[in-house]
Design a protein around this motif. Structure first.
Motif, PDB file in Angstrom:
ATOM      1  N   GLN A 152       0.854  -1.172   0.000  1.00  0.00           N
ATOM      2  CA  GLN A 152       0.000   0.000   0.000  1.00  0.00           C
ATOM      3  C   GLN A 152       0.903   1.240   0.000  1.00  0.00           C
ATOM      4  O   GLN A 152       2.061   1.173   0.456  1.00  0.00           O
ATOM      5  N   PRO A 153       0.433   2.370  -0.486  1.00  0.00           N
ATOM      6  CA  PRO A 153       1.290   3.563  -0.518  1.00  0.00           C
ATOM      7  C   PRO A 153       1.909   3.904   0.835  1.00  0.00           C
ATOM      8  O   PRO A 153       3.078   4.301   0.911  1.00  0.00           O
ATOM      9  N   GLU A 154       1.158   3.720   1.913  1.00  0.00           N
ATOM     10  CA  GLU A 154       1.684   4.063   3.238  1.00  0.00           C
ATOM     11  C   GLU A 154       2.730   3.070   3.745  1.00  0.00           C
ATOM     12  O   GLU A 154       3.354   3.284   4.797  1.00  0.00           O
ATOM     13  N   ASP A 155       2.947   1.964   3.010  1.00  0.00           N
ATOM     14  CA  ASP A 155       4.017   1.019   3.362  1.00  0.00           C
ATOM     15  C   ASP A 155       5.382   1.490   2.897  1.00  0.00           C
ATOM     16  O   ASP A 155       6.402   0.861   3.215  1.00  0.00           O
ATOM     17  N   ILE A 156       5.429   2.590   2.117  1.00  0.00           N
ATOM     18  CA  ILE A 156       6.656   3.053   1.474  1.00  0.00           C
ATOM     19  C   ILE A 156       7.139   4.329   2.149  1.00  0.00           C
ATOM     20  O   ILE A 156       6.372   5.275   2.337  1.00  0.00           O
TER      21      ILE A 156
END
Length: 394
Positions: free
Chosen positions: A162-166
């Protein structure tokens, strides 16, 4: 390489008046000392190798190409005076292969004032990629936007993130900011709703002060599964080593400016699994005609040097500029050289796919090649492999 370096030494020591009138002078301000010296040196050597090939084939209408190189240590405060010296005192026809975003930003006012071509700088910063394009800036390489888009797309599509994992680890200057802005835009396209969901840590340029940035990652409420690095090779290497020692299992990725060969050397054989995007093909891939040329020239002129991605980029830049110079009728001028480059259109340089330049296109290549660190060396990889590299969701 002795002959090439003798040419360089003579150019640096003798006044312009002592160089043959038929010579075509090019300039470069780059890091020959300091923490990014290996990058600047490799880019310089690649450009020199490409120019020597052109000279060996007769030059440009019999005129030899010469390179004047000044050291800026990757510090913008030193770059602007260097640029003025190259343009005003040395009277170079064009600037080629400068290294770095902050130094490029410092160069632009001088370039605009004197209307001199700023060709193939070693940076993917958006400030050099305006729409419509700035007349006096022509790029060879893909930008950081293309590199980070490719990373984020692969992490989401193949890695299941997910974007927030990066998260982002960046240099605190225009280079790092350019990379982060590109990354944030890519995450927005994948559904990121709130910038505060993205962890962003930074370190000061030309230092190894990465401990505070790592502490912020280790103390974050949510551990990132991937960290995109926009920095120089030594601080990035230190950041990765300390993170691994602390037990952080995140996948590390880096844009090309890190200098993948030098990052691999700094990390040593004990660290693996780092992904580095490249904007030139692997410098040992002899299946590509221009890489075979590069390796042949390297063997004959500089057998003591190993092929690197940075030197490969400098070599390609010189070869591409040579094609533009060959189109100029008569003695090249600063304006006629730009006009000639804009007429090149689709260019077969031997990369396996064409480059392209035109009045509305001042970036010759959009191509990004992913590589993976294995056993101390960067190896070509395919993006679907990233699924096996990201850690499991906690």
């Amino acid at each position: 390489m002795l002959r090439v370096r003798v040419i360089l030494l003579l150019i640096l020591l003798l006044p312009v008046q002592s160089v043959y009138a038929a010579d075509i002078l090019l300039g470069m301000s780059t890091a020959l000392t300091g923490p990014t010296a290996e990058l600047g040196t490799a880019m310089r050597d690649g450009v020199l190798l490409g120019l020597e090939r052109i000279n060996r084939d007769g030059g440009v209408d019999g005129r030899k190409l010469r390179l004047v190189v000044l050291d800026d240590g990757y510090e913008p405060a030193r770059t602007a005076p260097n640029m003025r010296r190259l343009i005003e005192e040395k009277q170079v026809l064009a600037i080629i292969g400068n290294v770095g975003t902050p130094t490029a930003i410092a160069s632009l006012p001088v370039i605009r004032e004197h209307r001199v071509l700023f060709f193939a700088p070693f940076t993917g910063a958006g400030v050099l990629r305006q729409t419509p394009p700035e007349r006096y800036v022509i790029n060879l390489r893909a930008g950081y936007t293309e590199e980070i888009d490719a990373m984020v797309d692969a992490l989401v599509r193949h890695g299941g993130l997910q974007p927030e994992d990066i998260a982002f680890f960046t240099q605190r200057d225009g280079y790092g900011d350019s990379g982060y802005v590109s990354g944030f835009s890519a995450l927005r396209r994948h559904g990121l709703a709130d910038e505060r969901q993205v962890l962003h840590v930074r370190y000061p340029r030309n230092t190894l002060a990465v401990e505070n940035a790592l502490a912020d990652v280790l103390l974050a409420e949510k551990t990132p599964r991937a960290i995109i690095m926009v920095g120089a090779y030594d601080p990035c290497a230190k950041f990765v080593r300390l993170a691994r020692e602390a037990g952080l299992e995140s996948l590390f990725l880096s844009v090309s400016f890190v200098g993948g060969d030098f990052l691999a050397e700094a990390l040593g054989p004990g660290v693996e699994g780092v992904v580095v995007t490249q904007v030139v093909p692997h410098p040992r891939d002899r299946s590509l005609r221009v890489v075979d040329d590069y390796l042949s020239d390297l063997h004959s002129l500089a057998p003591e040097l190993s092929p690197t991605f940075a030197a490969m980029e400098g070599y390609l830049a010189a070869r591409l500029l040579g094609l533009g110079l060959a189109r100029v009728q008569g003695v090249p001028s600063r304006e006629s050289l730009i006009d000639a480059l804009e007429t090149l259109g689709r260019i077969d340089l031997g990369l396996g796919r064409p480059l392209q330049l035109g009045p509305q296109r001042h970036q010759a290549s959009d191509q990004v090649w992913p590589t993976l660190l294995r056993q101390g060396r960067l190896m070509p990889m395919d993006w679907p492999q990233i699924a096996d590299l990201v850690p499991e969701r906690p």
